[in-house]
Design an enzyme around this catalytic site. Structure first.
Site, PDB file in Angstrom:
ATOM      1  N   SER A 143      47.988  34.983  33.316  1.00 30.35           N
ATOM      2  CA  SER A 143      48.923  34.026  33.929  1.00 30.35           C
ATOM      3  C   SER A 143      49.991  33.652  32.909  1.00 30.35           C
ATOM      4  O   SER A 143      49.812  33.861  31.701  1.00 30.35           O
ATOM      5  CB  SER A 143      48.138  32.774  34.339  1.00 30.35           C
ATOM      6  OG  SER A 143      49.009  31.710  34.660  1.00 30.35           O
ATOM      7  N   TYR A 156      42.379  25.587  34.281  1.00 26.98           N
ATOM      8  CA  TYR A 156      43.059  26.863  34.577  1.00 26.98           C
ATOM      9  C   TYR A 156      43.795  27.366  33.331  1.00 26.98           C
ATOM     10  O   TYR A 156      43.678  28.526  32.946  1.00 26.98           O
ATOM     11  CB  TYR A 156      44.021  26.664  35.745  1.00 26.98           C
ATOM     12  CG  TYR A 156      44.686  27.932  36.244  1.00 26.98           C
ATOM     13  CD1 TYR A 156      44.028  28.786  37.132  1.00 26.98           C
ATOM     14  CD2 TYR A 156      45.968  28.270  35.826  1.00 26.98           C
ATOM     15  CE1 TYR A 156      44.637  29.944  37.593  1.00 26.98           C
ATOM     16  CE2 TYR A 156      46.586  29.430  36.289  1.00 26.98           C
ATOM     17  CZ  TYR A 156      45.919  30.263  37.166  1.00 26.98           C
ATOM     18  OH  TYR A 156      46.536  31.403  37.613  1.00 26.98           O
TER      19      TYR A 156
HETATM   20  P1  NAP Z   1      44.719  33.767  46.022  1.00 21.39           P
HETATM   21  O1  NAP Z   1      45.479  34.281  47.187  1.00 21.39           O
HETATM   22  O2  NAP Z   1      44.170  32.393  46.024  1.00 21.39           O
HETATM   23  O3  NAP Z   1      43.597  34.820  45.647  1.00 21.39           O
HETATM   24  C1  NAP Z   1      42.532  34.509  44.807  1.00 21.39           C
HETATM   25  C2  NAP Z   1      41.457  35.554  45.011  1.00 21.39           C
HETATM   26  O4  NAP Z   1      40.339  35.239  44.168  1.00 21.39           O
HETATM   27  C3  NAP Z   1      40.951  35.561  46.457  1.00 21.39           C
HETATM   28  O5  NAP Z   1      40.569  36.849  46.821  1.00 21.39           O
HETATM   29  C4  NAP Z   1      39.740  34.656  46.349  1.00 21.39           C
HETATM   30  O6  NAP Z   1      38.809  34.843  47.375  1.00 21.39           O
HETATM   31  C5  NAP Z   1      39.198  35.130  45.011  1.00 21.39           C
HETATM   32  N1  NAP Z   1      38.222  34.197  44.489  1.00 21.39           N
HETATM   33  C6  NAP Z   1      38.426  32.915  44.101  1.00 21.39           C
HETATM   34  N2  NAP Z   1      37.248  32.366  43.719  1.00 21.39           N
HETATM   35  C7  NAP Z   1      36.300  33.328  43.889  1.00 21.39           C
HETATM   36  C8  NAP Z   1      34.903  33.385  43.666  1.00 21.39           C
HETATM   37  N3  NAP Z   1      34.200  32.331  43.218  1.00 21.39           N
HETATM   38  N4  NAP Z   1      34.247  34.543  43.936  1.00 21.39           N
HETATM   39  C9  NAP Z   1      34.915  35.619  44.405  1.00 21.39           C
HETATM   40  N5  NAP Z   1      36.237  35.627  44.636  1.00 21.39           N
HETATM   41  C10 NAP Z   1      36.913  34.488  44.374  1.00 21.39           C
HETATM   42  O7  NAP Z   1      45.698  33.766  44.766  1.00 21.39           O
HETATM   43  P2  NAP Z   1      46.392  34.949  43.973  1.00 21.39           P
HETATM   44  O8  NAP Z   1      47.665  34.399  43.508  1.00 21.39           O
HETATM   45  O9  NAP Z   1      46.366  36.232  44.698  1.00 21.39           O
HETATM   46  O10 NAP Z   1      45.418  35.018  42.706  1.00 21.39           O
HETATM   47  C11 NAP Z   1      44.934  36.229  42.172  1.00 21.39           C
HETATM   48  C12 NAP Z   1      44.865  36.098  40.651  1.00 21.39           C
HETATM   49  O11 NAP Z   1      46.192  35.954  40.154  1.00 21.39           O
HETATM   50  C13 NAP Z   1      44.094  34.865  40.165  1.00 21.39           C
HETATM   51  O12 NAP Z   1      43.340  35.200  39.027  1.00 21.39           O
HETATM   52  C14 NAP Z   1      45.216  33.906  39.797  1.00 21.39           C
HETATM   53  O13 NAP Z   1      44.808  32.975  38.841  1.00 21.39           O
HETATM   54  C15 NAP Z   1      46.234  34.867  39.264  1.00 21.39           C
HETATM   55  N6  NAP Z   1      47.619  34.379  39.201  1.00 21.39           N
HETATM   56  C16 NAP Z   1      48.311  34.035  40.313  1.00 21.39           C
HETATM   57  C17 NAP Z   1      49.633  33.614  40.195  1.00 21.39           C
HETATM   58  C18 NAP Z   1      50.488  33.240  41.366  1.00 21.39           C
HETATM   59  O14 NAP Z   1      51.622  32.768  41.172  1.00 21.39           O
HETATM   60  N7  NAP Z   1      50.069  33.429  42.595  1.00 21.39           N
HETATM   61  C19 NAP Z   1      50.222  33.523  38.928  1.00 21.39           C
HETATM   62  C20 NAP Z   1      49.477  33.877  37.815  1.00 21.39           C
HETATM   63  C21 NAP Z   1      48.183  34.312  37.963  1.00 21.39           C
HETATM   64  P3  NAP Z   1      38.891  33.942  48.724  1.00 21.39           P
HETATM   65  O15 NAP Z   1      40.015  34.520  49.545  1.00 21.39           O
HETATM   66  O16 NAP Z   1      37.549  34.107  49.318  1.00 21.39           O
HETATM   67  O17 NAP Z   1      39.182  32.532  48.271  1.00 21.39           O
END
Ligand code: NAP
Length: 251
Positions: A143, A156
């Protein structure tokens, strides 16, 4: 040149591939030729359909990474699927937004267990397999908060900063075994993770004003960097955390 980015014959395990960035990464890897094992707590039917439409095989392994309990089973299922596992993408992650004065031990542990503890033990289990074969690629989804402190997200920020450190630590040990450990650092992307920010007009405007590219990221913006870190093109790249952020960190 295309051989550098060709993943035909490879199998990738992607966590949290049902939605958001994990889904985009899984589809990108499949587009480059990889079969996909998606591990997560919610069904990934839409991802399955898109991967299969690209002519690739798909398996879903149910797992809640809030604990390390499913790690061994998921890795066994992923290896059994094609007989080998070549790529691991540690994408599943969670965020808890609250003033630091109000964060509980439960809040803290939920974030650290999913974003860091499970990532380490999943990487360890996969690396034991990769080290016995011909190596592989591990990609952590870090991130901007691997570099910055953020606002009201202390667990986080701690987890993602530690993830950049873990990426370097594992790269140092495993490079010699033919395993590349690297990370992607997405900027502000339009996914469930950032819903609260986008719904807050003032934060949303302030964020947008700082992005040189002039827009939030779309999940597909990660595709090229993910394929790069998964393919031969990155064979001599170890321990980096690669920002894909529309220029945010350049400001
Ligand atoms: P998201 O749509 O909330 O996706 C998060 C994913 O992680 C979902 O598939 C969620 O499953 C899964 N997850 C969360 N807790 C879990 C658990 N206990 N066991 C298994 N799966 C779990 O958000 P995203 O943005 O795509 O996030 C993906 C990654 O990118 C994360 O590591 C996040 O920190 C990182 N990230 C995102 C951004 C951004 O701007 N969006 C920026 C930097 C980093 P469910 O659907 O079942 O909840």
């Amino acid at each position: 040149m295309s051989e550098l980015f060709n993943l035909a014959g490879r199998t990738a395990l992607v966590t949290g591939a049902n939605t958001g960035l994990g889904q985009a990464i899984a589809i990108a890897l499949a587009g480059a030729g990889a079969d996909i094992v998606a591990a997560g707590r919610s069904p990934a039917d839409d991802t399955a359909a898109q991967v299969q439409a690209l002519g690739r095989r798909f398996l879903f392994a149910r797992a809640d990474f809030g604990s390390t309990e499913p790690v061994r089973r998921v890795v066994d299922e992923a290896i059994a699927f094609n007989g080998q596992l070549d790529i691991l993408v540690n994408n599943a992650g969670t965020i808890h937004r609250a003033d630091s004065l109000d964060v509980t031990e439960e809040n803290w542990d939920a974030v650290m267990n999913t974003n860091l503890r499970s990532v380490f033990f999943l990487s360890q289990a996969v690396a034991r397999h990769m080290a016995k074969g011909h190596g592989g690629k591990i990609i952590n989804v870090a991130s901007l908060l691997s570099f910055q402190g953020g606002i009201r997200v202390p667990a986080y920020a701690a987890s993602k900063s530690a993830l950049a450190g873990l990426t370097r630590a594992l790269a140092n040990e495993w490079a010699v075994k033919g395993i590349n450990v690297n990370a992607l650092a997405p900027g502000y992307f339009d996914t469930n993770n950032t819903t609260a920010l986008r719904e807050d007009a003032r934060r949303s405007e302030a964020i947008l004003a700082r992005i040189p590219a002039g827009r939030w990221g779309k999940p597909d913006d990660l595709a090229g960097a993910a394929v790069f870190l998964a393919g031969r093109a990155s064979d001599y790249v170890h321990g980096i955390t690669l920002p894909v952020d529309g220029g945010w960190l350049a400001r």
